[in-house]
Structure formats: C-alpha cells, structure tokens
Design an enzyme around this catalytic site. Structure first.
Site, PDB file in Angstrom:
ATOM      1  N   SER A  63       0.916  -1.150   0.129  1.00  0.00           N
ATOM      2  CA  SER A  63       0.000   0.051   0.134  1.00  0.00           C
ATOM      3  C   SER A  63       0.711   1.333  -0.111  1.00  0.00           C
ATOM      4  O   SER A  63       2.046   1.156   0.539  1.00  0.00           O
ATOM      5  CB  SER A  63      -0.887  -0.028   1.088  1.00  0.00           C
ATOM      6  OG  SER A  63      -1.690  -1.155   1.316  1.00  0.00           O
TER       7      SER A  63
HETATM    8  N1  SAH Z   1      -0.551  -5.131   3.926  1.00  0.00           N
HETATM    9  C1  SAH Z   1      -0.186  -5.528   2.799  1.00  0.00           C
HETATM   10  C2  SAH Z   1      -0.886  -4.940   1.484  1.00  0.00           C
HETATM   11  C3  SAH Z   1      -1.113  -6.205   0.518  1.00  0.00           C
HETATM   12  S1  SAH Z   1      -2.151  -6.195  -0.635  1.00  0.00           S
HETATM   13  C4  SAH Z   1       1.470  -4.542   2.687  1.00  0.00           C
HETATM   14  O1  SAH Z   1       1.657  -3.982   3.390  1.00  0.00           O
HETATM   15  O2  SAH Z   1       2.266  -4.998   1.551  1.00  0.00           O
HETATM   16  C5  SAH Z   1      -3.523  -6.876   0.077  1.00  0.00           C
HETATM   17  C6  SAH Z   1      -3.059  -8.708   0.377  1.00  0.00           C
HETATM   18  O3  SAH Z   1      -4.405  -9.218   0.703  1.00  0.00           O
HETATM   19  C7  SAH Z   1      -2.743  -9.364  -0.714  1.00  0.00           C
HETATM   20  O4  SAH Z   1      -1.250  -9.951  -0.472  1.00  0.00           O
HETATM   21  C8  SAH Z   1      -3.427 -10.365  -1.027  1.00  0.00           C
HETATM   22  O5  SAH Z   1      -3.187 -11.737  -1.275  1.00  0.00           O
HETATM   23  C9  SAH Z   1      -4.186 -10.564   0.453  1.00  0.00           C
HETATM   24  N2  SAH Z   1      -5.550 -11.074   0.391  1.00  0.00           N
HETATM   25  C10 SAH Z   1      -6.687 -11.048  -0.281  1.00  0.00           C
HETATM   26  N3  SAH Z   1      -7.495 -11.777  -0.010  1.00  0.00           N
HETATM   27  C11 SAH Z   1      -6.993 -12.419   1.070  1.00  0.00           C
HETATM   28  C12 SAH Z   1      -7.600 -13.198   2.017  1.00  0.00           C
HETATM   29  N4  SAH Z   1      -9.132 -13.745   1.998  1.00  0.00           N
HETATM   30  N5  SAH Z   1      -7.005 -13.760   3.305  1.00  0.00           N
HETATM   31  C13 SAH Z   1      -5.720 -13.450   3.261  1.00  0.00           C
HETATM   32  N6  SAH Z   1      -5.283 -12.329   2.298  1.00  0.00           N
HETATM   33  C14 SAH Z   1      -5.725 -12.293   1.545  1.00  0.00           C
END
Ligand code: SAH
Length: 214
Positions: A63
């Site tokens: 993000s």
């Molecule tokens: N907090 C992260 C943002 C990652 S983007 C950072 O600081 O880098 C969002 C993430 O959510 C992705 O890696 C995606 O694979 C994950 N995601 C999507 N659906 C999900 C679910 N049901 N359970 C766990 N992770 C999930």
C-alpha cells in the site's frame, strides 16, 4: 540508484503523511523506523518511498505510505494490544503495527507472499508477529478476540467472522464496497455489545478473495 533510507523516510513522513493530516506520534514514529525499501524487490527499491503503491508480485501491491499511516491512525493501536491483520502481502503494514508494540496476527492467502513476508520479518527481528497461510475472511478464531482488526484488501461487505472475533470494546478498519478497486474505508466500532460503523473516505485496494468476500 542508491537511496538514503533514513532521509527518504523523513521526507515521506513530512511530505506525504503529516502534510495530509496524520498526527499520531506513535504512527509517525513507526513510519520513520520501518525500512520500507526492504519490503519491495531489488529493482523497485529506488521507488520504495514514493507516494504510491508498488507491485509485490502475484498481482498484489504494497500500500501507499499515506494509506498505511492513515489506516493505522484510525485503528488507534496501543502497545500490548492484540491485532489481527488480513492481507500480510509484503509484511510492511505488519511491521508498522509490530513497531508500535502490538502483538500482530496476520493472515495471507498467497503462499509465496506469506513465505517471503515470514522470512523478511524474522530477518528484521520482529518477534511479536504471528503469520498464517489461510483464507483470512475466516479471521483467526483460535486466537480471538482481537482488540483491533485491520483488513488491507477490499471486499463487498464486512465478513461476519470479524464482528464475532472483535473484542468489546474493539475497532475494525476495512475497505468495503460493491465495486472492485474502489471502496469506502469503513471504521467499525464494537462497544457494550453494539456495533457502529462509519465511512471515512475513498480507497483503492486489491480484492479480498475468500469465503466471505469476492
Ligand atoms: N498489508 C499489505 C498489503 C498487501 S495487498 C502490505 O503492507 O504489503 C493485500 C493482500 O491481501 C494481498 O497480498 C492478497 O493476497 C491478500 N488477500 C486477499 N484476500 C485475502 C484473504 N481472504 N485472506 C488473506 N489474504 C488475502
């Protein structure tokens, strides 16, 4: 191109985060400390402190720094609190929460990202972090209740398990909306057995994919 991480972070905090109104000293201090350039791949390091999200592979993103700071401020995290994060991704947001003294439980559904974040956070010495590979829309029932829940992917509604696993009092921050790639950042508060919710702004997150989402 070489970057000066410490100066880049100072500038990021001043120009992107304080300038847009985030004022929590605990959040600003954590954002100054966590080495964001170590959460992206080598080729993207020079861009790590820029004012936008970056790809982290598997179609996912780390993000934008301001969004991390804003959501973390809304979450009102205090040292010692038990926090559930959904969407470990790069592990950057996890590190910010750990830096603030939270005991973080973070769930990721993509095995490659889960493993990479696990290695990274261990190498950086973040000890108060528990990571799990699973469908995060189920929450983490064995470790509930959580003082705070932070969801860093966007789904059509608030998954029911989060409301059950949220402590009372407790706060949940989650992007929700009927459309993909555009959500209302929603702050849910549980207090005295009642649930209140309000939208605090527009955000653009990758899909929350799972049993209680897309
Ligand atoms: N907090 C992260 C943002 C990652 S983007 C950072 O600081 O880098 C969002 C993430 O959510 C992705 O890696 C995606 O694979 C994950 N995601 C999507 N659906 C999900 C679910 N049901 N359970 C766990 N992770 C999930």
């Amino acid at each position: 191109m070489e970057i000066d991480p410490k100066r880049s972070r100072e500038r990021m905090v001043r120009d992107q985060i304080i300038a847009r109104g985030v004022s929590s000293l605990a959040v600003l201090s954590a954002m100054r400390k966590v080495p964001r350039h170590l959460f992206v791949e080598e080729a993207l390091k020079p861009q790590a402190y820029e004012d936008h999200p970056l790809p982290i592979g598997q179609g996912q993103t780390i993000s934008q720094p301001y969004v991390v700071a804003w959501m973390t401020e809304l979450l009102d995290v205090k040292p010692g609190m038990k926090v559930l994060e959904i969407g470990t991704g790069s592990g950057y947001q996890t590190a910010v929460l750990a830096e603030m003294g939270a005991v973080v439980h973070s769930v990721e559904r993509v095995p490659e990202l889960h493993q990479l974040a696990k290695n990274r956070l261990a190498a950086m010495g973040y000890g108060n972090v528990h990571l799990k590979l699973d469908d995060g829309t189920l929450g983490w029932p064995e470790s509930a209740p959580f003082d705070r829940i932070l969801v860093t992917a966007g789904g059509p509604k608030v998954p029911e398990p989060y409301l059950e696993q949220l402590a009372d009092p407790g706060l949940l921050v989650i992007p929700v909306g009927p459309e993909r790639r555009s959500q209302n950042l929603t702050l849910v508060r549980k207090q005295d057995g009642k649930i209140g919710r309000k939208s605090v702004g527009q955000v653009m997150f990758v899909d929350l994919v799972g049993r209680h989402a897309w």
